[in-house]
Motif scaffolding. Structure first.
Motif, mmCIF file in Angstrom:
data_model
loop_
_atom_site.group_PDB
_atom_site.id
_atom_site.type_symbol
_atom_site.label_atom_id
_atom_site.label_comp_id
_atom_site.label_asym_id
_atom_site.label_seq_id
_atom_site.Cartn_x
_atom_site.Cartn_y
_atom_site.Cartn_z
ATOM 1 N N VAL A 51 0.799 -1.080 0.101
ATOM 2 C CA VAL A 51 -0.097 0.030 -0.050
ATOM 3 C C VAL A 51 0.969 1.456 -0.096
ATOM 4 C CG1 VAL A 51 -1.894 1.187 1.300
ATOM 5 C CG2 VAL A 51 -1.816 -1.036 0.998
ATOM 6 N N LYS A 52 2.086 1.158 0.861
ATOM 7 C CA LYS A 52 2.885 2.459 0.841
ATOM 8 C C LYS A 52 3.413 2.767 -0.409
ATOM 9 C CE LYS A 52 4.851 5.624 3.308
ATOM 10 N NZ LYS A 52 4.278 6.857 3.813
ATOM 11 N N THR A 53 3.994 1.774 -1.214
ATOM 12 C CA THR A 53 4.907 1.932 -2.580
ATOM 13 C C THR A 53 3.961 2.000 -3.933
ATOM 14 O OG1 THR A 53 5.167 -0.537 -2.581
ATOM 15 C CG2 THR A 53 6.802 0.742 -1.344
ATOM 16 N N SER A 54 2.560 1.272 -3.592
ATOM 17 C CA SER A 54 1.720 1.131 -4.839
ATOM 18 C C SER A 54 1.150 2.611 -5.464
ATOM 19 C CB SER A 54 0.823 0.171 -4.689
ATOM 20 O OG SER A 54 0.212 0.080 -5.959
ATOM 21 N N ASN A 87 -8.600 -9.242 -2.401
ATOM 22 C CA ASN A 87 -8.806 -7.974 -3.226
ATOM 23 C C ASN A 87 -7.992 -7.900 -4.420
ATOM 24 O OD1 ASN A 87 -8.259 -5.074 -4.228
ATOM 25 N ND2 ASN A 87 -9.664 -4.785 -2.662
ATOM 26 N N GLU A 88 -8.444 -7.835 -5.745
ATOM 27 C CA GLU A 88 -7.694 -8.008 -7.035
ATOM 28 C C GLU A 88 -6.674 -6.895 -7.052
ATOM 29 O OE1 GLU A 88 -7.533 -10.308 -9.037
ATOM 30 O OE2 GLU A 88 -8.875 -11.711 -8.019
ATOM 31 N N ALA A 93 -1.236 -5.349 -7.197
ATOM 32 C CA ALA A 93 -0.026 -4.595 -6.799
ATOM 33 C C ALA A 93 0.801 -5.204 -6.048
ATOM 34 C CB ALA A 93 -0.514 -3.464 -5.661
ATOM 35 N N MET A 94 0.712 -6.476 -5.288
ATOM 36 C CA MET A 94 1.898 -7.119 -4.553
ATOM 37 C C MET A 94 2.642 -7.773 -5.625
ATOM 38 S SD MET A 94 -0.279 -8.905 -1.482
ATOM 39 C CE MET A 94 -0.526 -8.149 0.069
#
Length: 310
Positions: free
Chosen positions: A47-50, A271-272, A277-278
């Protein structure tokens, strides 16, 4: 005449005194703990980097993952100060879980989602969650000032308030009343609000397509399972008179170990957008690692040294 000595250290009894189980439990809990940290840390970093996960929904997921990681860590420690830390991060989880409001708006009012869930409102909600968690200060302050003159064995696997109060050399009914009247309503009210929010969310989708209703139903059910696993044991522990049962230790495992482990699976990994993002994050890291390894190989080959730097 005997004089009561002040207790300077407390011993945690643990989950069991069975020698066979004692050999197995540490390994099981270690695996669960590492899985919890990995899942929540991966979510925080993603979440922080996306660049695509910039909506309020993922901001709340970031906060919940951080609280889960800290909450799981504090219950494993053996310091008296963790009475505060465990309840502090536990209360943050309670109020961040009220992000069901965010879920309701995202499902039922998608066109107005951005306008309603402004970043200002998100910031205010999270600040309120952190501020409200300070309510434990009064309980911890009173508990730490209690006289302890023996025994010093706590019949639990972490230093919770109720087992601690039983060791005090004075009447603790007033403090226990404070705990029940404070923590109990927070758990009950939060659970009721969450339950009502999911019912309202599902009811508002009655005129939507069957596919949309089924998708929302599975989302709400999976979320509510975590809510039950977390709030059920909390209500059982913190809304009753100062009585302890052998099953208390097993019950607390559900909300101290179970929910921090399940939250990454239910709230995030289904969650897609989070999964995509991962994948991008992992692919980027692997690419960087391969590129770095190639630089090292080229450096060794060209310079002829076995000891090198990038």
């Amino acid at each position: 005449m005997s004089v009561n000595k002040s207790v300077t250290e407390l011993i945690l009894f643990g989950l069991t005194q069975d020698v066979g189980k004692q050999k197995v439990i540490p390994g099981v809990f270690l695996i669960l703990y590492f899985a919890t940290l990995l899942g929540n840390f991966l979510t925080v970093v993603t979440v922080k980097t996306s660049r695509t996960l910039r909506s309020p929904m993922y901001f709340f997921l970031f906060c919940l993952s951080f609280a889960d990681a800290c909450f799981s860590t504090t219950t494993a420690a053996r310091l008296i100060v963790d009475v505060f830390a465990a309840h502090f991060f536990g209360c943050i989880k309670i109020f961040v879980l009220i992000r069901a409001l965010d879920c309701y708006i995202a499902i039922c009012k998608p066109l107005q989602y951005t306008a309603i869930m402004s970043w200002h409102l998100c910031g205010v909600l999270v600040i309120l969650a952190w501020v409200q968690s300070q309510h434990r200060f009064s309980q911890i302050f009173l508990a730490l000032r209690l006289p302890f003159c023996g025994p010093n064995v706590i019949g639990h696997y972490f230093c919770d308030l109720q087992p601690l109060l039983k060791l005090a050399c004075m009447d603790t009914s007033v403090i226990n009343l404070l705990v029940v009247s404070n923590s109990g309503p927070i758990c009950m009210v939060s659970c009721i609000i969450l339950f009502i929010s999911y019912v309202v969310t599902l009811y508002s989708l009655r005129n939507h397509s069957a596919e949309g209703r089924i998708k929302a139903l599975f989302t709400c059910i999976s979320h509510f399972i975590v809510v039950v696993i977390f709030f059920g044991p909390c209500i059982f522990i913190y809304t009753r008179p100062p009585t302890t049962f052998p099953i208390d230790k097993v019950v607390t495992v559900f909300y101290t170990v179970g929910t921090p482990l399940l939250n990454p699976l239910i709230y995030k990994l289904q969650n897609e957008e989070v999964k995509n993002a991962m994948k991008i994050l992992l692919k980027r890291r692997v690419t960087q690692a391969i590129h770095g390894a190639k630089k090292v190989i080229v450096y060794i080959y060209s310079d002829g040294y076995t000891c090198c730097k990038v």
